[in-house]
Write a protein that holds these residues in place. Structure first.
Motif: not given
Length: 163
Positions: A51-52, A61-65, A70-71, A89-93
């Motif tokens: 991530v860093s 968003e990457l931390c969320e994934i 689920f992922f 809508s949840r991960f647009p970037l």
């Protein structure tokens, strides 16, 4: 090759300069890939990407994934099939990032292919083609539409068949 085919040792000196030139050209063409390594790692395996090392706007968003069960269950999905799982809508970037990475090489191929088409159209014998005509011929030459001339002729009431 030197180990497998020792008799080639005698001719290697003839090709040394050519091989070194090719290596230099390869380094020049692909020097950006070293700098893009973190982005390429993110695209190929987002669940294992550091991530860093990623751009700051993608880190949240990457931390969320990476923390989403689920992922984690979809770890076997790779490449574009994984990125299709993301909700826009949840991960647009991250979706925009994946689209830009997936289209990177395709757009280069299309550009090279169209340039090749233009070289065939505007050859030495046809060097007086105006820009307007060249534009129209490029539109025709670069399209993938197949025209069924026989069905068009059959649809006409009185087709001209003398040609």
């Amino acid at each position: 090759m030197r180990r497998d085919v020792p008799e080639c040792e005698n001719i290697f000196h003839k090709y040394r300069a050519d091989i070194e030139t090719l290596q230099q050209q390869f380094k020049c063409c692909f020097h950006d890939f070293h700098a893009m390594q973190p982005r390429i790692a993110l695209f190929t395996d987002p669940l294992s990407a550091t991530v860093s090392e990623q751009p700051s706007e993608l880190q949240l968003e990457l931390c969320e994934i990476q923390s989403d069960p689920f992922f984690q269950a979809k770890r076997s999905e790779r490449g574009v099939s994984f990125w299709r799982l993301l909700q826009e809508s949840r991960f647009p970037l991250l979706r925009d990032f994946a689209l830009s990475m997936a289209s990177m090489f395709g757009s280069t191929y299309i550009c090279e292919s169209n340039f090749s088409t233009m070289k065939h159209i505007k050859s030495k014998k046809r060097n007086r083609i105006s820009d307007d005509v060249l534009f129209q011929l490029m539109r025709i030459g670069c399209t993938n539409i197949d025209i069924d001339i026989q069905s068009i002729v059959r649809q006409q009431e009185r087709p001209q068949v003398s040609h």
